[in-house]
Design a protein around this motif. Structure first.
Motif, PDB file in Angstrom:
ATOM      1  N   UNK A 161      24.980  -1.796  12.936  1.00 34.07           N
ATOM      2  CA  UNK A 161      25.889  -0.812  12.367  1.00 34.07           C
ATOM      3  C   UNK A 161      25.479   0.563  12.909  1.00 34.07           C
ATOM      4  N   UNK A 162      26.338   1.156  13.732  1.00 24.48           N
ATOM      5  CA  UNK A 162      25.998   2.436  14.367  1.00 24.48           C
ATOM      6  C   UNK A 162      25.698   3.514  13.329  1.00 24.48           C
ATOM      7  N   UNK A 163      26.459   3.511  12.242  1.00 26.16           N
ATOM      8  CA  UNK A 163      26.227   4.512  11.193  1.00 26.16           C
ATOM      9  C   UNK A 163      24.854   4.317  10.552  1.00 26.16           C
ATOM     10  N   UNK A 164      24.469   3.052  10.402  1.00 19.85           N
ATOM     11  CA  UNK A 164      23.168   2.776   9.811  1.00 19.85           C
ATOM     12  C   UNK A 164      22.037   3.216  10.743  1.00 19.85           C
ATOM     13  N   UNK A 224      17.819   9.745  11.089  1.00 20.13           N
ATOM     14  CA  UNK A 224      17.668  10.912  10.220  1.00 20.13           C
ATOM     15  C   UNK A 224      16.468  10.754   9.287  1.00 20.13           C
ATOM     16  N   UNK A 225      16.310   9.573   8.682  1.00 23.19           N
ATOM     17  CA  UNK A 225      15.168   9.342   7.785  1.00 23.19           C
ATOM     18  C   UNK A 225      13.842   9.517   8.530  1.00 23.19           C
ATOM     19  N   UNK A 226      13.735   8.873   9.697  1.00 20.66           N
ATOM     20  CA  UNK A 226      12.467   8.908  10.423  1.00 20.66           C
ATOM     21  C   UNK A 226      12.177  10.290  10.987  1.00 20.66           C
ATOM     22  N   UNK A 227      13.198  10.951  11.510  1.00 21.72           N
ATOM     23  CA  UNK A 227      12.957  12.274  12.099  1.00 21.72           C
ATOM     24  C   UNK A 227      12.523  13.281  11.033  1.00 21.72           C
ATOM     25  N   UNK A 228      13.132  13.231   9.872  1.00 18.33           N
ATOM     26  CA  UNK A 228      12.714  14.141   8.790  1.00 18.33           C
ATOM     27  C   UNK A 228      11.264  13.879   8.399  1.00 18.33           C
ATOM     28  N   UNK A 229      10.912  12.597   8.311  1.00 23.08           N
ATOM     29  CA  UNK A 229       9.539  12.242   7.948  1.00 23.08           C
ATOM     30  C   UNK A 229       8.547  12.746   8.990  1.00 23.08           C
ATOM     31  N   UNK A 262      14.443  -3.038  17.809  1.00 18.96           N
ATOM     32  CA  UNK A 262      15.521  -3.744  17.100  1.00 18.96           C
ATOM     33  C   UNK A 262      15.278  -3.732  15.599  1.00 18.96           C
ATOM     34  N   UNK A 263      14.022  -3.896  15.202  1.00 16.93           N
ATOM     35  CA  UNK A 263      13.711  -3.872  13.769  1.00 16.93           C
ATOM     36  C   UNK A 263      13.971  -2.484  13.188  1.00 16.93           C
ATOM     37  N   UNK A 264      13.670  -1.452  13.971  1.00 14.99           N
ATOM     38  CA  UNK A 264      13.939  -0.089  13.516  1.00 14.99           C
ATOM     39  C   UNK A 264      15.439   0.120  13.307  1.00 14.99           C
ATOM     40  N   UNK A 265      16.235  -0.360  14.241  1.00 15.93           N
ATOM     41  CA  UNK A 265      17.680  -0.180  14.146  1.00 15.93           C
ATOM     42  C   UNK A 265      18.277  -0.948  12.966  1.00 15.93           C
ATOM     43  N   UNK A 266      17.656  -2.063  12.605  1.00 18.87           N
ATOM     44  CA  UNK A 266      18.192  -2.920  11.543  1.00 18.87           C
ATOM     45  C   UNK A 266      17.657  -2.593  10.155  1.00 18.87           C
ATOM     46  N   UNK A 267      16.483  -1.994  10.075  1.00 16.93           N
ATOM     47  CA  UNK A 267      15.790  -1.832   8.792  1.00 16.93           C
ATOM     48  C   UNK A 267      16.656  -1.103   7.773  1.00 16.93           C
ATOM     49  N   UNK A 284      21.699  16.439  13.877  1.00 20.16           N
ATOM     50  CA  UNK A 284      23.040  15.906  13.636  1.00 20.16           C
ATOM     51  C   UNK A 284      23.231  14.655  14.493  1.00 20.16           C
ATOM     52  N   UNK A 285      22.793  13.491  13.976  1.00 25.23           N
ATOM     53  CA  UNK A 285      22.892  12.243  14.730  1.00 25.23           C
ATOM     54  C   UNK A 285      24.327  11.888  15.032  1.00 25.23           C
ATOM     55  N   UNK A 286      25.240  12.235  14.111  1.00 26.63           N
ATOM     56  CA  UNK A 286      26.658  11.907  14.270  1.00 26.63           C
ATOM     57  C   UNK A 286      27.217  12.530  15.553  1.00 26.63           C
ATOM     58  N   UNK A 287      26.938  13.819  15.732  1.00 27.85           N
ATOM     59  CA  UNK A 287      27.487  14.504  16.902  1.00 27.85           C
ATOM     60  C   UNK A 287      26.827  14.019  18.168  1.00 27.85           C
ATOM     61  N   UNK A 288      25.535  13.649  18.097  1.00 28.87           N
ATOM     62  CA  UNK A 288      24.856  13.158  19.305  1.00 28.87           C
ATOM     63  C   UNK A 288      25.492  11.872  19.796  1.00 28.87           C
ATOM     64  N   UNK A 289      25.712  10.901  18.893  1.00 32.23           N
ATOM     65  CA  UNK A 289      26.247   9.621  19.320  1.00 32.23           C
ATOM     66  C   UNK A 289      27.726   9.700  19.679  1.00 32.23           C
ATOM     67  N   UNK A 290      28.428  10.666  19.098  1.00 33.20           N
ATOM     68  CA  UNK A 290      29.839  10.781  19.400  1.00 33.20           C
ATOM     69  C   UNK A 290      30.093  11.525  20.711  1.00 33.20           C
ATOM     70  N   UNK A 291      29.059  12.212  21.179  1.00 30.33           N
ATOM     71  CA  UNK A 291      29.234  12.999  22.405  1.00 30.33           C
ATOM     72  C   UNK A 291      29.183  12.115  23.634  1.00 30.33           C
TER      73      UNK A 291
END
Length: 400
Positions: free
Chosen positions: A112-115, A121-126, A371-376, A393-400
């Protein structure tokens, strides 16, 4: 008359075989777990009138007949072999690679791209908060390449590039970090040793040797001194390992071996997983209880493990990890007096609450397979809700 006798004999033989097969379901002990398929099996369901009338009893009984069929493992292997004989080079999402390697395909539909954006976002903030608290030189992140991204020479010729989404996720994470250099790219390092036994043939995990080469790179990047390979006493504890990829494909390939890299630094350690205290990183008994020989490292995944060592390093480490860290962490026994391992997939405790409990922590390491990171689905436990930092802003990065 002769033809009638043949027909009667055929009917008798058929009825005898049918009766013997039916009887065998009741004579043969029921199996609750399949090592071959790595899953629980349906046992004989109890007859409950409510379930009988809503149809669920019939469904459970059909599953019971399938799962408890005499000689089931042989039939499963035969079906997989038949698929291989007719020319299939991937079975149940697993490529049949060269030299007996089984490599799991990347199924973009299962991500899930949104996930993925949320996890970034969670990991970068941490990590950004950790850098502010502990300093850039005390924080590192290793997002490890998948087997198919390293052992590319083992893939079938037609196999599609499975790393596109993975590279996008890594790029997004790197762009989100205040200090991008803390993200260590292990793909080039492992690719340099591509001809070595870096990943198990039949499992998705890396081998202890693969973890060692990553440890060398980590030590070089973080200012530690890595022990040389010849300083370890290498012990082969299992040579009969069939892992998760085999459990999906059921293709007969050479079994894997599991090696332990012993060093003097593991003497005098304690390992506390909240239930048991051990004097070793390794649990041979747990690894022999079922099919999963990888359990030799720390017995199992659990929410939190606290390790103390005899190292006079004056430093303590928090490791946020998945199971790839289990054979990596023993290499760190000479670098830290204490190591706290946290797996967000288990337990409900927020990682930042753990940091508050252990104010002796001086260093942070995040170690995940890509893969585990992307799925967790549990990385919200990293969220420290730190204010005052510009959020990527992960949304704008992936949409660009």
């Amino acid at each position: 008359m002769g033809k009638n006798k043949i027909k009667i004999a055929g009917i008798i033989l058929f009825c005898t075989l049918l009766g013997a097969c039916g009887l065998s379901f009741y004579i043969k002990p029921q199996e609750e777990y399949s090592d071959l398929e790595n899953r629980l099996l349906q046992t004989r369901p109890e007859l409950v009138l409510e379930e009988f009338f809503d149809g669920s009893y019939q469904e459970h009984y059909e599953a019971y007949l399938n799962d408890q069929m005499p000689g089931r493992d042989g039939w499963v292997r035969a079906a997989a072999k038949m698929e291989q004989l007719v020319g299939k080079t991937d079975i149940n999402g697993v490529y049949i690679g060269k030299d007996g390697y089984l490599l799991e395909k990347f199924d973009a539909a299962s991500y899930d791209a949104a996930h993925v954006k949320e996890n970034i976002a969670f990991l970068s903030r941490f990590l950004n908060a950790a850098v502010q608290r502990y300093g850039k030189e005390r924080v590192s992140c290793m997002i490890l390449p998948d087997k198919a991204g390293v052992m590319t020479d083992k893939l079938p010729a037609y196999a599609a590039d499975s790393t596109v989404q993975e590279k996008e996720a890594l790029a997004g994470l790197k762009q989100s970090l205040d200090e991008p250099d803390i993200l260590l790219d292990m793909q080039p390092e492992l690719f340099k040793h591509q001809d070595a036994y870096l990943y198990y043939r039949t499992d998705h995990h890396w081998t202890t040797l693969g973890a060692y080469y990553a440890y060398q790179k980590w030590a070089d990047q973080t200012g530690h001194k890595a022990s040389s390979l010849d300083s370890f006493q290498i012990e082969t504890v299992f040579d009969d390992f069939y892992g998760t990829s085999y459990n999906k494909a059921h293709i007969q390939v050479p079994m894997d071996r599991i090696e332990l890299f012993h060093s003097p630094f593991e003497d005098g350690i304690t390992v506390d997983d909240g239930e048991n205290v051990s004097a070793s990183f390794y649990d041979l008994e747990a690894a022999t209880e079922g099919f999963d020989r990888y359990r030799v490292f720390f017995s199992k995944n659990t929410a939190k493990i606290r390790i103390t060592t005899k190292a006079a390093a004056g430093r303590s480490l928090l490791v946020v990890k998945d199971s790839f860290a289990n054979c990596f962490v023993p290499f760190l026994a000479g670098d830290y007096e204490e190591i706290i391992m946290v797996d967000c997939r288990y337990g409900n405790e927020n990682v930042n609450d753990i940091l508050k409990q252990h104010d002796e922590i001086t260093d942070i390491l995040v170690l995940y397979n890509i893969r585990k990171f992307m799925q967790d689905k549990n990385l919200d436990k990293l969220d420290n809700e730190a204010g005052g930092m510009e959020e990527f802003d992960a949304e704008s990065f992936f949409d660009s």
